[in-house]
Scaffold this active site. Structure first.
Site, mmCIF file in Angstrom:
data_model
loop_
_atom_site.group_PDB
_atom_site.id
_atom_site.type_symbol
_atom_site.label_atom_id
_atom_site.label_comp_id
_atom_site.label_asym_id
_atom_site.label_seq_id
_atom_site.Cartn_x
_atom_site.Cartn_y
_atom_site.Cartn_z
ATOM 1 N N CYS A 40 -4.780 6.209 3.611
ATOM 2 C CA CYS A 40 -4.561 6.062 2.166
ATOM 3 C C CYS A 40 -5.035 4.683 1.699
ATOM 4 O O CYS A 40 -5.125 3.734 2.473
ATOM 5 C CB CYS A 40 -3.060 6.260 1.891
ATOM 6 S SG CYS A 40 -2.539 5.908 0.207
ATOM 7 N N HIS A 41 -5.298 4.572 0.400
ATOM 8 C CA HIS A 41 -5.751 3.292 -0.141
ATOM 9 C C HIS A 41 -4.756 2.163 0.086
ATOM 10 O O HIS A 41 -5.149 1.006 0.203
ATOM 11 C CB HIS A 41 -6.018 3.432 -1.645
ATOM 12 C CG HIS A 41 -7.311 4.107 -1.948
ATOM 13 N ND1 HIS A 41 -7.444 5.472 -2.003
ATOM 14 C CD2 HIS A 41 -8.548 3.598 -2.188
ATOM 15 C CE1 HIS A 41 -8.701 5.786 -2.274
ATOM 16 N NE2 HIS A 41 -9.395 4.675 -2.388
ATOM 17 N N THR A 42 -3.476 2.499 0.127
ATOM 18 C CA THR A 42 -2.477 1.449 0.311
ATOM 19 C C THR A 42 -2.606 0.800 1.686
ATOM 20 O O THR A 42 -2.383 -0.401 1.845
ATOM 21 C CB THR A 42 -1.056 2.025 0.124
ATOM 22 O OG1 THR A 42 -1.036 2.784 -1.072
ATOM 23 C CG2 THR A 42 -0.043 0.914 0.027
ATOM 24 N N HIS A 62 1.172 5.451 6.613
ATOM 25 C CA HIS A 62 2.401 5.919 5.960
ATOM 26 C C HIS A 62 2.303 7.372 5.513
ATOM 27 O O HIS A 62 3.277 7.918 5.029
ATOM 28 C CB HIS A 62 2.748 5.025 4.769
ATOM 29 C CG HIS A 62 1.718 5.054 3.687
ATOM 30 N ND1 HIS A 62 0.507 4.429 3.796
ATOM 31 C CD2 HIS A 62 1.714 5.663 2.485
ATOM 32 C CE1 HIS A 62 -0.200 4.628 2.710
ATOM 33 N NE2 HIS A 62 0.499 5.378 1.895
ATOM 34 N N GLU A 63 1.131 8.004 5.688
ATOM 35 C CA GLU A 63 0.980 9.379 5.191
ATOM 36 C C GLU A 63 1.091 10.341 6.373
ATOM 37 O O GLU A 63 0.174 11.109 6.658
ATOM 38 C CB GLU A 63 -0.362 9.501 4.461
ATOM 39 C CG GLU A 63 -0.324 10.450 3.280
ATOM 40 C CD GLU A 63 -1.610 10.412 2.456
ATOM 41 O OE1 GLU A 63 -1.581 9.837 1.357
ATOM 42 O OE2 GLU A 63 -2.636 10.964 2.903
ATOM 43 N N CYS A 92 18.423 8.286 0.140
ATOM 44 C CA CYS A 92 19.687 8.215 0.881
ATOM 45 C C CYS A 92 20.719 9.188 0.341
ATOM 46 O O CYS A 92 21.690 9.515 0.990
ATOM 47 C CB CYS A 92 20.238 6.787 0.864
ATOM 48 S SG CYS A 92 21.005 6.311 -0.718
ATOM 49 N N CYS A 95 23.043 6.185 -3.067
ATOM 50 C CA CYS A 95 22.986 4.978 -3.908
ATOM 51 C C CYS A 95 22.962 5.375 -5.394
ATOM 52 O O CYS A 95 22.787 6.544 -5.751
ATOM 53 C CB CYS A 95 21.764 4.127 -3.561
ATOM 54 S SG CYS A 95 20.193 4.825 -4.128
ATOM 55 N N CYS A 98 19.769 7.261 -6.260
ATOM 56 C CA CYS A 98 19.661 8.620 -5.712
ATOM 57 C C CYS A 98 20.577 9.583 -6.463
ATOM 58 O O CYS A 98 20.264 10.768 -6.603
ATOM 59 C CB CYS A 98 19.999 8.620 -4.220
ATOM 60 S SG CYS A 98 18.603 8.106 -3.182
ATOM 61 N N CYS A 106 15.100 4.850 -4.406
ATOM 62 C CA CYS A 106 16.293 4.663 -3.564
ATOM 63 C C CYS A 106 16.475 3.180 -3.238
ATOM 64 O O CYS A 106 15.534 2.476 -2.900
ATOM 65 C CB CYS A 106 16.123 5.463 -2.280
ATOM 66 S SG CYS A 106 17.442 5.225 -1.077
ATOM 67 N N ARG A 110 15.657 -0.933 0.648
ATOM 68 C CA ARG A 110 14.473 -1.579 0.060
ATOM 69 C C ARG A 110 14.164 -2.928 0.689
ATOM 70 O O ARG A 110 13.036 -3.222 1.054
ATOM 71 C CB ARG A 110 14.668 -1.788 -1.450
ATOM 72 C CG ARG A 110 14.449 -0.559 -2.271
ATOM 73 C CD ARG A 110 14.646 -0.867 -3.746
ATOM 74 N NE ARG A 110 13.446 -1.382 -4.377
ATOM 75 C CZ ARG A 110 12.448 -0.623 -4.819
ATOM 76 N NH1 ARG A 110 12.507 0.676 -4.685
ATOM 77 N NH2 ARG A 110 11.389 -1.151 -5.394
ATOM 78 N N CYS A 169 2.231 11.033 0.553
ATOM 79 C CA CYS A 169 1.906 9.978 -0.413
ATOM 80 C C CYS A 169 1.064 10.503 -1.570
ATOM 81 O O CYS A 169 1.583 10.960 -2.571
ATOM 82 C CB CYS A 169 1.230 8.784 0.281
ATOM 83 S SG CYS A 169 0.818 7.449 -0.862
ATOM 84 N N ARG A 362 -9.948 12.625 1.459
ATOM 85 C CA ARG A 362 -8.991 12.149 2.444
ATOM 86 C C ARG A 362 -9.509 12.329 3.868
ATOM 87 O O ARG A 362 -9.953 13.414 4.231
ATOM 88 C CB ARG A 362 -7.693 12.946 2.339
ATOM 89 C CG ARG A 362 -6.420 12.260 1.948
ATOM 90 C CD ARG A 362 -6.299 10.788 2.121
ATOM 91 N NE ARG A 362 -5.084 10.291 1.495
ATOM 92 C CZ ARG A 362 -5.039 9.501 0.432
ATOM 93 N NH1 ARG A 362 -6.163 9.075 -0.123
ATOM 94 N NH2 ARG A 362 -3.882 9.109 -0.060
#
Lengths: 368, 368
Positions: A40-42, A62-63, A92, A95, A98, A106, A110, A169, A362
């Site tokens: 992914c770009h991130t 992360h994907e 979660c 919180c 959520c 969430c 964090r 993502c 992708r």
């Protein structure tokens, strides 16, 4: 255990695939064997050093999608053998956020996640006894990862994981921008700026919401063709005249909903200015460069336009990602069209090259 | 007929009170005898020459209230003797926008009104046979005016017109920003930047919506005292630290709703940045200077803040202004506190001077 993973050693340099140690999951944590992971770009954004909050060394990715291997104490929501999608945006369910329908941000972990730690403030990744920080709470450019239970969405095991991973993502971000953030009304006119993974997801989301007209704007004719496949009714090559072109297409009024999925602040401004007088909503999905601002002439607001933003499409991941996967299995979302390249973990840097060359939508790493 | 009116002859020069001719109302038009008229910033904005769409000569004034004197053919909604508030933002009840609950921007006569004409493309005002253009479709700095029926709100004759006139612009704009545009939820936390007529109206609107906490920010302690009278629970003198101060007051999160009522783009930015992560809505009410932009760091949007704008508070005037007047008569809105000075028509320029000196909230011209 020993695992192979792609490590960001130095900003701007290629990732180094190497052996690391991964500790057993602690209480509330889960060991996941990755089967597939989108590039992914991130990931590239952090690898390049452009992200001011980035750090190294860390395992990017992360994907991800994979299979639960073992669970720590107290884990009740997933069990070994379950198929899961990784969530950089956890849920979660306890919180303040959520429990509120208005946001998916969430608050549970964090701080620790932003610092590259698991919820207890330590890492499971290490190298020669030195801790290695996690990335986005996921670190899925790896054969295995340990993640909090609250950051895993359990999905239908019928779903191919090399497709399901895209819901971790980009695809969910686009779908959710249309379905959750903008809540596109049926019969409306939508404009999507950008036909990458997020923009194409937004096109699909607008279609699923029953939009009558979906205009997609991009610089690439190839990507615009993909947008038509996702439900776009009109497409054109963007540029300085894009706002006027949209006004011309909408009787001078602009579109009921516009979406920006490029990260370019000038395009964000076009999204605002092409939203309809009276009630048009412009939703920002892209991540802008450091220090850049979206500059709005207030008159556009005073005459009834609204501006919103979307992180992970407003998706509460454990609840909604499984639903998206079910929609894919039911034939409502054409995920296959997004997977342009399959790579091995050792080819992860090739994924970045393809992205920079804007070759395909992708690249998916296949760990099988 | 001959009337006395305050004419903008030259930008930047005082208005000239003089005799003009006013023709009889044509079909769909109404002759109104003005009883009272507020002096609003928009009048000064045009008089100064700052408004790029301004023109002269014209009769300024738009915050008027009076009594119907005569009606043209086909007028059915008002009759001689009715008490009315003038609407620069008309409500035809037939156009696409009037039939839609999302906007109050009636499309029926926009073009003609912007050009200083009545709906048939001519003027009723003239001087020595030369047409004089109307202003905002109202031109209420005058003993009498002719206006379209669709631009008059019929109100309860019990309401004193020197109070009711404030509902023609500033007060309704503030009330409506909170009640229509933001739809403030009961129990929420609100911040209002600016304690002029619009900001004080927004404070009252937040109170009427049942907000639990209403913070007002202004540079003047005197105006902040008025804000407390309208329902503000907290006030402070604004400045560069205002955003941080609001974050400190809200557990670091920001306010559920923020309102900007200054026209200053830096304050607009503060309104965005002090809105709550996750769902905060920042509503812009002020009119910015020509060429100025509201510059937003997109991260504030991505993390769940929204930005809206409001023209005349989203108020559909013929429907809602009478309701506001009823709320005033029922004691729910303290209008008296806003009227700081009473003037004669000949003293109209004194109204501008008081405004520039920030002396009081509203000067009201009394034609009696």
């Amino acid at each position: 255990m020993q695992i192979r993973a792609a490590v960001l050693e130095e900003f701007g340099a290629p990732l180094a695939v190497q052996e690391l140690e991964l500790a057993e999951p602690k209480a509330g944590e889960v060991l996941v064997r990755l089967v597939a992971c989108g590039v992914c770009h991130t990931d590239l954004y952090t690898a390049s050093g452009a992200d001011p909050s980035g750090y190294s060394p860390t395992v990017l990715g992360h994907e991800g999608a994979g299979v639960v291997e073992r669970v720590g104490d107290g884990v009740t929501d997933v069990a070994p053998g379950d198929h899961v999608v990784t969530l950089f945006s956890p849920q979660c369910r306890e919180c303040e956020h959520c429990r509120d329908h208005r946001t998916n941000l969430c608050l549970a972990i964090r701080e620790q996640q932003n610092q590259g730690q698991l919820p207890d403030g330590t890492t499971r990744l290490s190298r020669d006894g030195e801790p290695i920080r996690h990335f986005m709470g996921t670190s899925t450019f790896a054969e295995y990862t340990v993640m909090p239970e609250i950051a895993l969405a359990k999905i239908d095991p019928e779903a191919p994981l090399d497709r399901a991973c895209l819901f971790a993502c980009g695809l969910s971000t686009g779908l959710g921008a249309a379905m959750n953030t903008a809540k596109v009304a049926s019969g409306s006119t939508c404009v999507v700026f950008g036909a990458g993974m997020v923009g194409l997801g937004a096109v699909a989301g607008c279609r699923l919401q029953g939009a009558e007209r979906i205009v997609c704007v991009d610089l690439s004719e190839d990507r615009l063709a993909l947008a038509i496949g996702q439900g776009a009714t009109d497409t054109f090559v963007g540029g300085a005249g894009a706002v006027q072109q949209i006004l011309d297409m909408t009787g001078g009024f602009g579109a009921d909903y516009t979406f920006e999925a490029t990260g370019n602040v000038n395009v964000m401004r076009q999204a605002v200015e092409s939203a309809r007088m009276g009630w048009g909503l412009a939703t920002m999905c892209g991540v802008a460069g450091k220090g850049e601002t979206l500059d709005i002439v207030p008159r556009f607001l005073i005459t009834g336009r609204r501006v919103a933003g979307s992180s992970f499409g407003g998706v509460k991941g454990r609840d909604q990602v499984p639903q998206f996967v079910d929609m894919y299995l039911a034939g409502d979302i054409d995920v296959d069209a997004f997977v342009s390249h399959k790579l091995t973990l050792d080819e992860v840097n090739r994924g970045f090259e393809l992205m920079e060359a804007q070759d395909g939508i992708r690249s998916v790493i296949d760990f099988a």
